[in-house]
Write an enzyme that holds these catalytic residues in place. Sequence first.
Site, PDB file in Angstrom:
ATOM      1  N   GLY A   1       2.956  -1.318   4.250  1.00  0.00           N
ATOM      2  CA  GLY A   1       3.012   0.193   4.022  1.00  0.00           C
ATOM      3  C   GLY A   1       4.405   0.843   3.803  1.00  0.00           C
ATOM      4  N   GLY A   2       4.906   1.181   4.851  1.00  0.00           N
ATOM      5  CA  GLY A   2       6.451   1.907   4.435  1.00  0.00           C
ATOM      6  C   GLY A   2       7.177   0.631   3.764  1.00  0.00           C
TER       7      GLY A   2
ATOM      8  N   ASN B   1       0.952  -1.244   0.076  1.00  0.00           N
ATOM      9  CA  ASN B   1      -0.199  -0.016  -0.075  1.00  0.00           C
ATOM     10  C   ASN B   1       0.955   1.306   0.181  1.00  0.00           C
ATOM     11  OD1 ASN B   1      -1.759   2.221   0.485  1.00  0.00           O
ATOM     12  ND2 ASN B   1      -2.410   1.445   2.485  1.00  0.00           N
ATOM     13  N   TRP B   2       0.895   2.028  -1.014  1.00  0.00           N
ATOM     14  CA  TRP B   2       2.033   2.784  -1.424  1.00  0.00           C
ATOM     15  C   TRP B   2       1.464   4.348  -0.605  1.00  0.00           C
ATOM     16  CZ3 TRP B   2       4.233   3.080  -6.858  1.00  0.00           C
ATOM     17  CH2 TRP B   2       4.596   1.717  -7.260  1.00  0.00           C
ATOM     18  N   LYS B   3       0.190   4.352  -0.191  1.00  0.00           N
ATOM     19  CA  LYS B   3      -0.345   5.392   0.238  1.00  0.00           C
ATOM     20  C   LYS B   3      -0.336   6.674  -0.604  1.00  0.00           C
ATOM     21  CE  LYS B   3      -0.365   3.285   4.647  1.00  0.00           C
ATOM     22  NZ  LYS B   3      -0.146   3.244   5.895  1.00  0.00           N
TER      23      LYS B   3
ATOM     24  N   SER C   1       3.286  -2.491  10.143  1.00  0.00           N
ATOM     25  CA  SER C   1       4.740  -2.515  10.573  1.00  0.00           C
ATOM     26  C   SER C   1       5.511  -3.914  10.190  1.00  0.00           C
ATOM     27  CB  SER C   1       5.192  -2.291  12.068  1.00  0.00           C
ATOM     28  OG  SER C   1       4.999  -1.182  12.245  1.00  0.00           O
TER      29      SER C   1
ATOM     30  N   GLU D   1      -5.540  -4.955  10.248  1.00  0.00           N
ATOM     31  CA  GLU D   1      -4.574  -4.083  10.390  1.00  0.00           C
ATOM     32  C   GLU D   1      -4.649  -3.343  11.806  1.00  0.00           C
ATOM     33  OE1 GLU D   1      -2.551  -2.944   6.520  1.00  0.00           O
ATOM     34  OE2 GLU D   1      -4.174  -1.606   7.002  1.00  0.00           O
TER      35      GLU D   1
ATOM     36  N   GLY E   1       2.776   2.174  10.908  1.00  0.00           N
ATOM     37  CA  GLY E   1       3.539   2.953  10.803  1.00  0.00           C
ATOM     38  C   GLY E   1       4.061   3.198  12.013  1.00  0.00           C
TER      39      GLY E   1
ATOM     40  N   HIS F   1      -9.560   1.274   4.852  1.00  0.00           N
ATOM     41  CA  HIS F   1      -8.374   1.499   5.516  1.00  0.00           C
ATOM     42  C   HIS F   1      -8.437   2.300   6.971  1.00  0.00           C
ATOM     43  CE1 HIS F   1      -4.278   2.392   6.381  1.00  0.00           C
ATOM     44  NE2 HIS F   1      -3.722   1.464   5.651  1.00  0.00           N
TER      45      HIS F   1
ATOM     46  N   GLU G   1      -6.734   4.718   7.727  1.00  0.00           N
ATOM     47  CA  GLU G   1      -6.617   6.132   7.552  1.00  0.00           C
ATOM     48  C   GLU G   1      -7.916   6.665   6.797  1.00  0.00           C
ATOM     49  OE1 GLU G   1      -3.034   5.300   5.619  1.00  0.00           O
ATOM     50  OE2 GLU G   1      -1.927   4.798   7.355  1.00  0.00           O
TER      51      GLU G   1
HETATM   52  P1  13P Z   1       2.940   0.051   7.679  1.00  0.00           P
HETATM   53  O1  13P Z   1       3.472  -1.258   7.013  1.00  0.00           O
HETATM   54  O2  13P Z   1       3.797   1.220   7.339  1.00  0.00           O
HETATM   55  O3  13P Z   1       2.886   0.091   9.112  1.00  0.00           O
HETATM   56  O4  13P Z   1       1.598   0.311   7.181  1.00  0.00           O
HETATM   57  C1  13P Z   1       0.510  -0.700   6.981  1.00  0.00           C
HETATM   58  C2  13P Z   1      -0.578  -0.039   6.329  1.00  0.00           C
HETATM   59  O5  13P Z   1      -1.378   0.640   6.766  1.00  0.00           O
HETATM   60  C3  13P Z   1      -0.812  -0.912   5.047  1.00  0.00           C
HETATM   61  O6  13P Z   1      -2.095  -0.644   4.707  1.00  0.00           O
END
Ligand code: 13P
Length: 251
Positions: free
Chosen positions: A234-235, A9-11, A213, A167, A173, A95, A97
Amino acid sequence: MRQFIVAGNWKMNTNYAEGLKLAEDIASGSMIDNVLVVLGLPATHLMGISQLIGKSASIKIAAQNCHYEKNGAYTGEISVDMVKSVGAEYVILGHSERREYFKENDELIAKKVKSVIEGGLNAIYCCGEKLPVREAGNHIKLVAKQIKQGLFHLDASDFKKVVIAYEPVWAIGTGVTASPVQAQEMHYEIRQMIAKKYGTEVAQQTSILYGGSVKPDNAKELFMQSDVDGGLVGGASLEANGFLKIVHSFS
Ligand code: 13P
């Protein structure tokens, strides 16, 4: 056998040139049989990266959101058909967010899930509790509510097009990953819920990903859990080598 998936997930990261380069680097890495890689891209990148990847059996493209209406006066939104028309096959929905910053609730997300599936795409439905809920011991109850309200309006046949991503919000994050035991516990509960509603076969076919994470050095242990079918990353999905290492955690 259910599908293992590593989804990035590149956000809201990478401009278009950076995104193309990242996708190219990922696509040039070696893939593994029975592990599907899904790239969750910013809307601006969907078409170009979809063209770059082409018709690949091992890499698919996902949008990070869409509207539930087919079309109309919804400035700034994208529809299922728009997403589909540029070659994406998945949409990440619900998600944390989106729930937190854009006030999306289960009812709205449930409509999006239905539209995505009716439009012939696959939904990656995200759920997960915040820290105070876990500390109070209510995490399973909360996730059960999200699953019920966000997904249980679907028919059993729709479930073929559903991937679930657990999640925990406190792990996103933060560098604090759920332990393999915590992840397995929740994934098992989710699968039991699906079995109760739709039967064991549907439950056994549903891929349930863990997110929060996930890194190259913790992915293997998480993915080894019997009900963890991969990750939503994510990251660590923003760096090709690390992401490919996570993909290879299955081998
Ligand atoms: P991180 O891997 O950066 O914690 O993010 C997880 C995420 O929100 C994937 O959708």
